[in-house]
Design an enzyme around this catalytic site. Sequence first.
Site, PDB file in Angstrom:
ATOM      1  N   SER B 109       0.817  -1.212   0.000  1.00  0.00           N
ATOM      2  CA  SER B 109       0.000   0.000   0.000  1.00  0.00           C
ATOM      3  C   SER B 109       0.850   1.262   0.000  1.00  0.00           C
ATOM      4  O   SER B 109       0.423   2.306  -0.496  1.00  0.00           O
ATOM      5  CB  SER B 109      -0.928   0.000   1.215  1.00  0.00           C
ATOM      6  OG  SER B 109      -1.859  -1.061   1.122  1.00  0.00           O
ATOM      7  N   THR B 162      -1.890   4.517   3.111  1.00  0.00           N
ATOM      8  CA  THR B 162      -2.638   5.294   2.121  1.00  0.00           C
ATOM      9  C   THR B 162      -2.822   6.752   2.532  1.00  0.00           C
ATOM     10  O   THR B 162      -2.474   7.656   1.759  1.00  0.00           O
ATOM     11  CB  THR B 162      -3.987   4.623   1.832  1.00  0.00           C
ATOM     12  OG1 THR B 162      -3.745   3.307   1.324  1.00  0.00           O
ATOM     13  CG2 THR B 162      -4.792   5.415   0.823  1.00  0.00           C
TER      14      THR B 162
END
Lengths: 179, 505
Positions: B109, B162
């Site tokens: 991520s 994120t």
Amino acid sequence: MNRTRPIIVIAIAAAAVVIAGSIAIGVTTMSRSDATTPLPTNAVKMTLPGLAAASGAPELTSIRLLHPRPGEVRQAAGPFDDRLALDGLAFDGTTVRGSLRVTSDVSAVLDLEVIAGFYDAGGAFLGIERFVYHAVHDGPTDPVTGTPVESIPFQATVPAEFAGRTASASVGVPVLVNE
Amino acid sequence: MRRRIPVLTSTTLIAALVATAVIAGTAGVASANGHTGETEGRTKNVIYLLGDGMGRTHVTAARERYYGSDGKLAMETLPSQGFISTYAVEKLSGQPGAKNFQPNPVTDSASAATAWSSGVKTYNAALGVDATGTVMPTIMELAKKAGLRTGNVSTAEVTDATPAGQMSHALARGCQGPVYSDAACQDLAITGKALPTSDIRVTPIADQIARNGTADVILGGGLGRFDAADETALKDQGYTVLGSPTSQRIATKADLASAQGQKVFGLFNRGNLTIEKAKQDNPSSVQAQEPTLPEMTSKALELLTQKGTTKDQGSSKGFYLQIEGALIDKRSHANDAAQTLGEMKAFDDAVKVAKEFAAKDGNTLVIVTADHECAGFNIIEKGTFTNAEAATPPANVDSGNTANNSSPTRPRNLVDPTRSTGIINGSGAANPKNFAPATFRIPSDPAGVVDGSPEAGLWLTYLSGNHTGADVPVYASGPGSDQVQGTIDNIALFDIVGHALRITK
């Protein structure tokens, strides 16, 4: 001849005006579509005023406040106690052992630091040792299912300078990162 | 002899043309200078929604589950659609096309977040730096610098990859805080020797977020990463802080509903937010007081579009808002299909909120995508089984048939009863070594068919417990969405958003 000259003049003038107008509109249109600001090199704040740079390794003040009885292993308070459990804590006089189990939602443990505190027979604090785990990729996984394991065994050995004087231990967790 | 009327006519015509040209040119200049509005002909707002770990099958499964085979998720109704390639690179790799380019087919991520946030490929675990450790500005930082308002919303800790990818720069994603540690923050493979702890790249992410002011609105989880000094720093910058990092009192849904101000910081759990299914199953729990992702999305839009009290605080320049449905990935890692589906529904409901805002606004680019696929999610036909349940893979032996007489040879494809002991969310739930699928009823199933039964219409399986390298879907609407078509790479999203907002070259 004289009748056609005004028409030619008008035509030339009109063409010139239209071209000029088109150029003007084109320039402004082009400048609008190209109106991009150069990438600001100062968009990133490289320094954070008022923030003191970290010095040394993580500490847990709670470890120094404990006074465990001989043979006992206590858990020292840390910032992530609501998302972990320490299982199988044991101290054999030389090494404290256990395993950390994440009790909150978890997909992988990325970083873990366990601090072990050691104490004399009177419960006085002697010193610490550390266990550090850093996952290279996504953390340990079950060899059968491939799913992340949520329990990480740890151990910390009494430093040589306290050997023979250590009667009890504590463990606490200042660093825990689980994805 | 000249005729007067044609001369007058020609004079009038020229005057009219000159006037028209001048007016047209002036209007163009005025528009280019922003005299006709603060947006200067660009896209005013961007809402970027990210379903962490959301692959193509996640979308299909959620559609089947909640809207039926002939239905559509909100994201599927957006007009521009395509796929995103997501690969990462190894440490110290060059960018695509360079001689020292070393791709890694499966991203994490952090690398993916850096790709769309900063427009560069980087190694897994890196945030806001390229594969050599060089700091790269993010879209959110550039938007902030350009005077747009900014928001960052996640169901994960806001220090997680994120959200952190937009508002921090770190050699290692594990450097989240509240304290620094060598193991979590340094990366000697990149830097050769330890960086001084004053370097932003080894500064705990929580410390960065609390002090760099990159996002005006920060909503999510992770209160345990922040401390009293962070709260002071936030308030000194003018943030309204919901709950308290100092006392570790988490913010609540009620706090969020009444929140006002240009800058709002609200964390609703000390760790990741609670999954929707758990809240729905336990409505009286403390965790049920956490806001949902669509509720946070609505509030973030409200806060980012409210009028300010000063010129700089106004909403007229627009905003950049990132929304993450983080728990799709986390529950896919655990191969928990019921919770995965619940998180997909919550994420799609947030997409619906964004879509409705964009429809009213008329100048908002909405992009919905994922960072990577997680766990090889798949839909198998009712009554069938996967290789993981089988004693042997599908048959491939017939020496007289040139079509299938090659190696390897396998005589039959049968279920292994020790690896397939019943529907995993039904009769086989108690066996941890059971690889059978999870089943869910779909709208077209007869009344009485329940989840976890062999009669349910949707059979879901997982390949692994980790990320895969599959391309992920992307959906978009609004100005600039025509760029989101076909298959594009994740670093292209940086340029698409940056160009739409006119904040990059």
